[in-house]
Write a protein that holds these residues in place. Structure first.
Motif: not given
Length: 110
Positions: A62-68, A98-110
């Motif tokens: 569940e997204l903190e910034k978009r409850p529900g 589709v709303q993409v909130w994270t797209l990064c290398e697995n394990g990287s700081i994002h």
């Protein structure tokens, strides 16, 4: 209550939306690939989603910034010799996107 161990969204439908150009990336999701040398991020997005399979599903949260609103998290799929981590949800308001909130290398700081 949703089961975190099962995807909220059908991956085939999500891939179709992304392939039709019906995806939006947050500033953070767009900046990580750009800062690491990818120029055509829209093309990269299609290829990363095409690399996703059921085995890449990690959890639904569940997204903190978009409850529900729940986002699916996929990780471990390989595209361009990079192992990816992606968090997205489908916004059903109006035309589904589709709303993409994270797209990064697995394990990287994002």
């Amino acid at each position: 209550m949703r089961d975190r161990r099962k995807p909220t969204y059908d991956l085939v439908e999500v891939r179709t939306l992304v392939g039709q150009g019906r995806a939006m990336l947050s500033g953070r999701a767009r900046s990580w690939p750009r800062n690491h040398g990818w120029l055509d991020i829209d093309d990269l997005l299609v290829r990363v989603f095409d690399a996703m399979g059921p085995e890449s599903f990690y959890k639904s949260v569940e997204l903190e910034k978009r409850p529900g609103t729940y986002a699916d998290v996929y990780k471990g799929m390989v595209c361009d010799e990079t192992e990816w981590y992606v968090k997205f949800f489908v916004d059903e308001c109006g035309q589904a996107t589709v709303q993409v909130w994270t797209l990064c290398e697995n394990g990287s700081i994002h």
